[in-house]
Design a protein around this motif. Structure first.
Motif, PDB file in Angstrom:
ATOM      1  N   ALA A 132       0.829  -1.210   0.000  1.00  0.00           N
ATOM      2  CA  ALA A 132       0.000   0.000   0.000  1.00  0.00           C
ATOM      3  C   ALA A 132       0.862   1.258   0.000  1.00  0.00           C
ATOM      4  O   ALA A 132       0.395   2.335  -0.364  1.00  0.00           O
ATOM      5  CB  ALA A 132      -0.909   0.010   1.236  1.00  0.00           C
ATOM      6  N   HIS A 133       2.119   1.101   0.424  1.00  0.00           N
ATOM      7  CA  HIS A 133       2.990   2.252   0.689  1.00  0.00           C
ATOM      8  C   HIS A 133       4.198   2.275  -0.240  1.00  0.00           C
ATOM      9  O   HIS A 133       4.718   1.214  -0.597  1.00  0.00           O
ATOM     10  CB  HIS A 133       3.492   2.191   2.137  1.00  0.00           C
ATOM     11  N   ARG A 167      -1.226   3.270  -2.339  1.00  0.00           N
ATOM     12  CA  ARG A 167      -2.333   4.191  -2.053  1.00  0.00           C
ATOM     13  C   ARG A 167      -2.109   4.954  -0.758  1.00  0.00           C
ATOM     14  O   ARG A 167      -3.075   5.438  -0.138  1.00  0.00           O
ATOM     15  CB  ARG A 167      -3.653   3.421  -2.013  1.00  0.00           C
ATOM     16  N   SER A 168      -0.845   5.123  -0.354  1.00  0.00           N
ATOM     17  CA  SER A 168      -0.532   5.911   0.838  1.00  0.00           C
ATOM     18  C   SER A 168       0.942   6.302   0.800  1.00  0.00           C
ATOM     19  O   SER A 168       1.809   5.436   0.638  1.00  0.00           O
ATOM     20  CB  SER A 168      -0.813   5.069   2.092  1.00  0.00           C
ATOM     21  N   ASP A 215      -0.116  -5.611   3.317  1.00  0.00           N
ATOM     22  CA  ASP A 215      -1.046  -4.478   3.311  1.00  0.00           C
ATOM     23  C   ASP A 215      -1.327  -3.978   1.895  1.00  0.00           C
ATOM     24  O   ASP A 215      -2.193  -3.116   1.698  1.00  0.00           O
ATOM     25  CB  ASP A 215      -0.613  -3.357   4.257  1.00  0.00           C
ATOM     26  N   ASP A 218      -6.293  -5.814  -0.188  1.00  0.00           N
ATOM     27  CA  ASP A 218      -7.417  -5.170   0.477  1.00  0.00           C
ATOM     28  C   ASP A 218      -7.515  -5.644   1.927  1.00  0.00           C
ATOM     29  O   ASP A 218      -7.462  -6.852   2.180  1.00  0.00           O
ATOM     30  CB  ASP A 218      -8.701  -5.535  -0.291  1.00  0.00           C
ATOM     31  N   THR A 227      -0.591  -1.478   9.307  1.00  0.00           N
ATOM     32  CA  THR A 227      -1.211  -0.256   8.812  1.00  0.00           C
ATOM     33  C   THR A 227      -2.200  -0.606   7.696  1.00  0.00           C
ATOM     34  O   THR A 227      -1.901  -0.468   6.518  1.00  0.00           O
ATOM     35  CB  THR A 227      -0.146   0.720   8.255  1.00  0.00           C
ATOM     36  N   GLU A 229      -4.769  -0.213   5.008  1.00  0.00           N
ATOM     37  CA  GLU A 229      -5.238   0.898   4.175  1.00  0.00           C
ATOM     38  C   GLU A 229      -6.446   0.445   3.384  1.00  0.00           C
ATOM     39  O   GLU A 229      -6.385  -0.591   2.720  1.00  0.00           O
ATOM     40  CB  GLU A 229      -4.141   1.306   3.174  1.00  0.00           C
ATOM     41  N   PRO A 230      -7.527   1.232   3.402  1.00  0.00           N
ATOM     42  CA  PRO A 230      -8.703   0.842   2.626  1.00  0.00           C
ATOM     43  C   PRO A 230      -8.392   0.698   1.143  1.00  0.00           C
ATOM     44  O   PRO A 230      -7.437   1.300   0.653  1.00  0.00           O
ATOM     45  CB  PRO A 230      -9.690   1.990   2.865  1.00  0.00           C
ATOM     46  N   ASP A 231      -9.250  -0.075   0.475  1.00  0.00           N
ATOM     47  CA  ASP A 231      -9.064  -0.446  -0.935  1.00  0.00           C
ATOM     48  C   ASP A 231      -7.893  -1.425  -0.992  1.00  0.00           C
ATOM     49  O   ASP A 231      -7.565  -2.051   0.000  1.00  0.00           O
ATOM     50  CB  ASP A 231      -8.857   0.781  -1.812  1.00  0.00           C
ATOM     51  N   GLY A 232      -7.260  -1.589  -2.106  1.00  0.00           N
ATOM     52  CA  GLY A 232      -6.152  -2.534  -2.198  1.00  0.00           C
ATOM     53  C   GLY A 232      -6.445  -3.630  -3.195  1.00  0.00           C
ATOM     54  O   GLY A 232      -7.555  -3.776  -3.702  1.00  0.00           O
TER      55      GLY A 232
END
Ligand SMILES: [Mn+2]
Length: 292
Positions: A132-133, A167-168, A215, A218, A227, A229-232
């Motif tokens: 996600a990151h 997404r982050s 992560d 989803d 951590t 994170e929404p979506d994914g």
């Protein structure tokens, strides 16, 4: 609860000649929010005997490739730097012995020594990161070896990489992406560009090390992570990616990190175990570049 000592439990004995090594790396020194990643490796191994060894997509028993599980090291009384030295040595030893290393985290920091070991054997290594990151910070909370800085440390080594599921990120990281002309596969890009998997594969030269921060998926599938994170990525998107990646490129090692087990989310460890098993099936499938 009784802990299981090997991935797949007693069914691992079906594969007599071992060519895959499962290594635990229970490091959790730079947790940002929810803790527990040091319990990730054991949770994945404990969940794994619940897998069907007959893969429902590949219609074969991947376990017969030979999967060895190494004893879990104790990192509680040593520094993170010393743990990383041990991880690098352990992965290097597996590669020297002709084994395919699968590292179970632990926090994402464990990727750096594993990649260094692979880089020594494969100088043209390419890292594929599911996450996600961006993990491109120069430092995080004063620590250059934080899990939030993993890809920056690999970038320092000059290793090319592809980032998927992003997404982050911080302003600093986004500025770096723009300045360098990097083109991460942000979640919105994945949903907008139907040929994103072909684009991922086309952008890779050389052997691949896969680092999968869970992560990246989803949190509805993997809620047990530091951590969420929404979506994914969905399960389907993830395995479609890994199937194509293994069909087109030679995978030489991989890790699955940042699982933080918690009560009520036991399915997360099982899902990671199945993802590992499925990916091993793809890597060693007949006719794949990684086979032999
Ligand atoms: Mn992450």
């Amino acid at each position: 609860m009784t802990h299981i000592s090997q991935f797949l439990g007693e069914e691992a004995d079906l594969g007599l000649e071992k060519r895959i090594a499962i290594l635990s790396a229970p490091l959790a020194s730079s947790v940002s929010w929810l803790g527990g990643t040091e319990l990730g490796p054991q949770a994945i191994i404990d969940a794994s005997p619940a897998l069907e060894v007959f893969d429902d997509e590949l219609l074969s028993e991947t376990v017969r490739l030979g999967i060895a599980t190494r004893p879990c090291p104790d990192f509680t009384a040593i520094t993170a730097a010393e743990a990383c030295r041990q991880i690098q040595a352990a992965v290097a030893a597996e590669l020297a012995g002709g084994m395919f290393p699968v590292l179970l985290g632990g926090e994402h920091t464990v990727t750096v020594p594993a990649v260094k070991a692979c880089l020594a054997k494969y100088p043209d290594l390419h890292v594929v990161q599911i996450d996600a990151h961006l993990d491109l910070r120069q430092e995080y909370e004063g620590n250059e070896n934080s899990h939030a800085c993993v890809m920056r440390r690999l970038d320092d080594l000059g290793i090319p990489f592809t980032q998927i599921g992003i997404r982050s990120f911080s302003r600093e990281e986004y500025e770096l992406v723009k300045a360098r002309g990097l083109r991460p596969f942000f979640l919105h890009r994945i949903r907008a560009e139907a040929d994103w998997i072909a684009q991922v594969c086309a952008g890779i030269k050389g052997p691949v090390y896969l680092t999968c921060d869970v992560d990246g998926l989803d949190p509805a599938i993997i809620p047990a992570t530091g951590t969420p994170e929404p979506d994914g990525l969905t399960w389907r998107e993830t395995i479609d990616l890994l199937r194509a990646l293994a069909a087109k490129h030679r995978l030489v090692g991989m890790d699955f990190v940042e699982l933080a087990p918690r009560p009520g989310a036991e399915h997360a460890a099982f899902t990671v175990a199945k993802l590992i098993y499925r990916t091993l099936g793809y890597v060693f499938r007949e006719g794949q570049p990684g086979k032999g």
